[in-house]
Enzyme design. Structure first.
Site, mmCIF file in Angstrom:
data_model
loop_
_atom_site.group_PDB
_atom_site.id
_atom_site.type_symbol
_atom_site.label_atom_id
_atom_site.label_comp_id
_atom_site.label_asym_id
_atom_site.label_seq_id
_atom_site.Cartn_x
_atom_site.Cartn_y
_atom_site.Cartn_z
ATOM 1 N N ARG A 36 6.490 61.634 60.233
ATOM 2 C CA ARG A 36 6.816 62.207 58.918
ATOM 3 C C ARG A 36 6.824 63.733 58.948
ATOM 4 O O ARG A 36 7.563 64.373 58.195
ATOM 5 C CB ARG A 36 5.804 61.694 57.865
ATOM 6 N N ILE B 249 10.117 64.957 49.186
ATOM 7 C CA ILE B 249 9.962 63.789 50.054
ATOM 8 C C ILE B 249 8.937 62.923 49.329
ATOM 9 O O ILE B 249 7.880 63.398 48.933
ATOM 10 C CB ILE B 249 9.514 64.183 51.476
ATOM 11 N N SER B 250 9.274 61.652 49.100
ATOM 12 C CA SER B 250 8.413 60.784 48.288
ATOM 13 C C SER B 250 7.042 60.609 48.941
ATOM 14 O O SER B 250 6.889 60.716 50.157
ATOM 15 C CB SER B 250 9.051 59.410 48.118
ATOM 16 N N GLN B 251 6.062 60.306 48.093
ATOM 17 C CA GLN B 251 4.706 60.008 48.560
ATOM 18 C C GLN B 251 4.736 58.755 49.448
ATOM 19 O O GLN B 251 5.405 57.778 49.098
ATOM 20 C CB GLN B 251 3.845 59.762 47.319
#
Ligand code: SAH
Length: 214
Positions: free
Chosen positions: A37, A63-65
């Site tokens: 990530r 950027i999503s959790q």
């Protein structure tokens, strides 16, 4: 940029955090344990890459959790070879998770800057979506429908009709956060030409799904 033992260790810790928050799908947890990530983030946030938080990326997007990525991916119930559509490519992290789950992935992004940057980056690190598309996700992708599942990764003020109609009739799944300021995670399961089951899973926060740029 590299993937070091330190990164890999932090990633395993993140996987354990997601498990403790209730994620159980082994394939989803494996994918998150595998994907670097930190490479999807702007360099200023590198140290935070394995916290369970959303972070800013280019073009005012996020950027999503990881928990949200895992939760949505789990709801999609992906089997290898599934035909899958993502709305909101963004950093490409969720796209990589879908690829890792063995899906044939189509992903639409509305911001040209992100579309270009992420297209280059994903192929550089070896994740091959079937197709990344610069366009308007509200319309879906009729030419590649029907889809086994569709995921929307931005907050939708309403449920776009084309997305429902592009689901497979026998069990196609749409996972979409619906609402303005905060969103209710919603799952639609298609049961027939005009029959859908609807399930709701509580509140999440997303950047908005924006209309009519392309
Ligand atoms: N899946 C991404 C999340 C990015 S945030 C990730 O894992 O990083 C949501 C993304 O949706 C943003 O990149 C935004 O530009 C995009 N977006 C917003 N409205 C859109 C639309 N109508 N069609 C396609 N993409 C859209």
């Amino acid at each position: 940029m590299k993937d070091t033992f330190k990164h890999q260790g932090m990633r395993q810790q993140l996987v354990r955090i997601l498990e403790s928050k209730g994620i159980t799908n082994a394939n989803v947890l494996n994918a998150i344990g595998k994907i670097p990530r930190h490479l999807f983030m702007d360099s200023g946030f590198l140290d935070h890459a394995y916290q369970d938080k959303a972070f800013p990326i280019a073009a005012d997007q996020t950027i999503s959790q990881p928990y949200t990525v895992a939760f949505q991916s789990e709801l999609m119930k992906i089997s290898a070879g599934d035909n899958v559509l993502e709305i909101g490519t963004g950093s490409g992290y969720q796209t990589a998770v879908l690829c890792e789950l063995g899906a044939r992935v189509y992903s639409i992004e509305r911001q040209q800057e992100l579309f270009k940057k992420t297209s280059k980056f994903l192929s550089k690190i070896g994740y091959r979506a079937k197709q990344l598309i610069f366009g308007d996700g509200y319309k879906g992708l009729p030419e590649q429908a029907p889809f086994d599942s569709i995921i929307v990764t931005a907050g939708a003020p309403f449920v776009p009709k084309p997305l429902l109609s592009q689901l497979k009739q026998d069990g196609g799944r749409l996972v979409i956060p619906v609402g303005d300021k905060a969103q209710i995670m919603t799952l639609f399961v298609r049961k027939g030409p005009k029959e859908f089951e609807k399930y709701e899973y509580g509140e999440f926060k997303f950047v908005p799904l924006l209309e009519n740029k392309n």
